[in-house]
Design a protein around this motif. Structure first.
Motif: not given
Length: 387
Positions: A52-66
């Motif tokens: 999910a982290r790689a698949v949504t990386a290109s989307a704006s507002g993607a989840a971030r870790k810390g």
């Protein structure tokens, strides 16, 4: 301390990823069939929430870790997986690359249909840009998107005709991000991006026998029907979709290379401390200790350049294309050097099938070619210097 030093929670996350990759992913990778999609490995990557982290990386507002930006997070993820299980890293990266145009430019319906399936590992994605006569020169692609007669009244429809080749995950992917010439203008300005499911009539795939653990193949488009609902972004603007996807993933290709270089360096440090020769251990020989110092210095320099490029992407700095190209160039060339030097330090044992370095020696070569060969990166950097 470097301005790119990681926060404690980021280092802890990387350590956890290395451990997960060694304990849960590597056994699945070792059980896979070379040249085929490893569905068990993909499913585990999905179960762990890593896809999910790689698949949504290109989307704006993607989840971030810390607080980590999406490009830097992707780099940390790919470097950590590559250290312990390059096959898992590659499977994850290909899902991210194939879905990148969808996450970036797809419609809500396209995202809803495909991104969740790709993030779980149930659907396999692929990025279809290269052609027999348009590999490094991506703007020269010739796959035609011929308009259907009378389609303007219905909003637009085309037939795709031509060939794509060197496509990772082909012909086993479930859907492809495809770039074709719709002809609004010459060169890069006449290219459009489409989401093409693998079951479209007229689409055929053939595997290529490659030095690769994952499938790579050729796709033949024989009048494959697509409509406006399949467009990724606007007609004639697909080249920008492709380049923005590559600008995000190029630094993380460098991270993949750094992960392999670090694994080779650590193996060499351990071997040199234990292997007895000439009345002592290898590390006591100045030629070996200096080689190890050079390997460590180049690996750290490459890592910092990768992190800098990722940070620049996350800040949306100007000159992202140049920094991404520099990171990929330096890191992939460095990894080739470090792995080769590690083989030399180990000697013949490193050439035995199944040895870590024998495995890395095969894996490390391709990143200097794909997503823009080293020569292309140098050309891009030089152009950006005079922009």
């Amino acid at each position: 301390m470097s301005v790119f030093a990681l926060e404690p929670e980021q280092r802890e996350w990387c350590d956890q990823l290395r451990k997960l990759a060694a304990e849960r992913l590597r056994p699945l990778a070792e059980g896979g069939e070379p040249g085929r999609v490893n569905h068990a490995l993909l499913a585990e990557l999905g179960e762990l929430g890593l896809l999910a982290r790689a698949v949504t990386a290109s989307a704006s507002g993607a989840a971030r870790k810390g607080g980590t930006g999406r490009a830097l997070e992707l780099c940390l993820l790919r470097e950590s997986l590559a250290y312990s299980c390059p096959e898992a890293e590659t499977a994850l990266a290909l899902q991210g690359l194939g879905t990148g145009p969808v996450a970036q430019a797809g419609t809500e319906a396209q995202r809803r249909r495909w991104l969740r399936e790709a993030a779980s590992g149930r659907a396999v994605a692929a990025f279809a840009l290269s052609e027999p006569e348009a590999g490094s020169d991506a703007a020269a692609l010739t796959l035609r998107a011929d308009p259907e007669p009378g389609a303007a009244e219905s909003g637009g429809a085309w037939r795709l005709t031509g060939t794509k080749t060197w496509i990772s995950n082909a012909p086993d992917a479930d859907f492809y991000s495809v770039f074709a010439r719709t002809g609004e203008a010459p060169g890069a300005r006449g290219i459009s991006a489409f989401l093409v499911p693998a079951d479209r009539p007229g689409l055929r795939g053939e595997p290529l026998a490659m030095l690769s653990p994952h499938p790579i193949g050729t796709l033949t488009f024989d009048g494959v029907p697509v409509t406006r609902e399949d467009l990724l972004g606007e007609p004639g603007r697909g080249f920008g979709v492709a380049m923005r996807t590559l600008n995000l993933f190029r630094p993380s290709v460098g991270a993949f290379a750094v992960g392999m270089a670090q694994a080779a360096l650590d193996a060499s440090l351990a071997h040199a401390a234990e292997r007895r020769a000439f009345g002592g251990v290898l590390r006591d020989l100045q030629s070996v200790s200096h080689q190890l110092a050079e390997m460590a210095t180049r690996t750290e320099a490459a890592r910092l350049l990768v992190y800098a490029a990722a940070a620049a992407y996350d800040r949306e700095d100007e000159g992202i294309a140049r920094s991404a190209a520099m990171a990929k160039l330096m890191a992939t060339e460095t990894a080739q050097y470090v792995v080769d030097a590690a083989v030399q330090i180990h000697g013949a044992v490193a050439l035995r099938q199944g040895h870590l370095l024998e495995h890395l020696y095969r894996e490390v070569r391709a990143p200097r070619i794909y997503e823009g060969a080293s020569e292309v990166q140098r050309t891009l950097i030089a152009k950006e210097l005079y922009r």
